[in-house]
Design an enzyme around this catalytic site. Sequence first.
Site, PDB file in Angstrom:
ATOM      1  N   ASP A  78      -1.316   1.652   0.941  1.00 58.38           N
ATOM      2  CA  ASP A  78      -2.360   1.131   0.070  1.00 58.38           C
ATOM      3  C   ASP A  78      -3.450   0.520   0.950  1.00 58.38           C
ATOM      4  OD1 ASP A  78      -2.980   0.773  -2.683  1.00 58.38           O
ATOM      5  OD2 ASP A  78      -2.491  -1.354  -2.566  1.00 58.38           O
ATOM      6  N   TYR A  80      -6.101  -2.215   2.355  1.00 57.56           N
ATOM      7  CA  TYR A  80      -6.137  -3.682   2.308  1.00 57.56           C
ATOM      8  C   TYR A  80      -6.990  -4.115   1.106  1.00 57.56           C
ATOM      9  CZ  TYR A  80      -4.475  -3.478   7.169  1.00 57.56           C
ATOM     10  OH  TYR A  80      -3.751  -3.237   8.316  1.00 57.56           O
ATOM     11  N   PHE A  91      -3.985   1.191   8.034  1.00 57.36           N
ATOM     12  CA  PHE A  91      -3.721   0.080   8.945  1.00 57.36           C
ATOM     13  C   PHE A  91      -4.973  -0.464   9.631  1.00 57.36           C
ATOM     14  CE2 PHE A  91       0.444   2.249   8.781  1.00 57.36           C
ATOM     15  CZ  PHE A  91       1.227   1.187   8.365  1.00 57.36           C
ATOM     16  N   HIS A 204       8.951  -0.567   8.605  1.00 56.73           N
ATOM     17  CA  HIS A 204       7.518  -0.816   8.528  1.00 56.73           C
ATOM     18  C   HIS A 204       7.137  -1.907   9.540  1.00 56.73           C
ATOM     19  CE1 HIS A 204       3.658  -2.024   6.701  1.00 56.73           C
ATOM     20  NE2 HIS A 204       3.656  -0.835   6.142  1.00 56.73           N
TER      21      HIS A 204
END
Length: 243
Positions: A78, A80, A91, A204
Amino acid sequence: MPEIRVTQLQSADPADWPVAPGWRPLVDDFFGSAVGQKLLGFLGDRLAAGASIFPPQPLRALELTPPEAVRVVILGQDPYHGRGQAEGLAFSVAPGVALPPSLRNIFKELARDLGTPPPTFPEPGGSLVKWAKNGVLLLNTCLTVEEGQAASHSGKGWEVLTDAVIRHVAQGPRPVVFMLWGAHAQSKRGFIDAKRHKLLMSNHPSPLSALKPPVPFIGCGHFGQARAWREAQQALAPSDPAA
């Protein structure tokens, strides 16, 4: 005067979202489908209602990394949801933005594994644009989000497009590295032939899981493994200028 950086989505018209030519047929097919049209209607309704939607360019990963250039795929989930953070790459955050915890851990593991020093701040800071321009497809599986509301656009249709992108790369002519960090990314492993591609999986990089079993992200060695595998592939196919 300094350029004003646009931080949120301005339009629900995909004609305003550039992509590399190699992605164009796949993207056009998606937005011409019932799912794609429903997604665009949803985005238009939310913009009309005054919602702040990030990032400003949802397809930026497909703009900066053409399919024929993909060497590594890193899957996020998703964008930020803080203002000014998302820049359309998994990221990655815009230059000058404080590093989110997961990105700090990515740079920490990169330094531990390959000795790569952390990026200078504020430029490039946590921006991974250079990675994207060098064949790393930084793909979130959902490509928009509303301010302060994580996963608010999950299940609205983006996943149909991004699953098609993953399949397209996995079925392409060149073996690539897939880095699947966390359960969500690993749920896409069924699209990938592990006999053709290098499949790297760990927890993760979030602080909640980066140091926990079964495969801690910190210490996973994925960057070194990817480099070694890519070099081996180049040795096997020296005549391929894009290898």
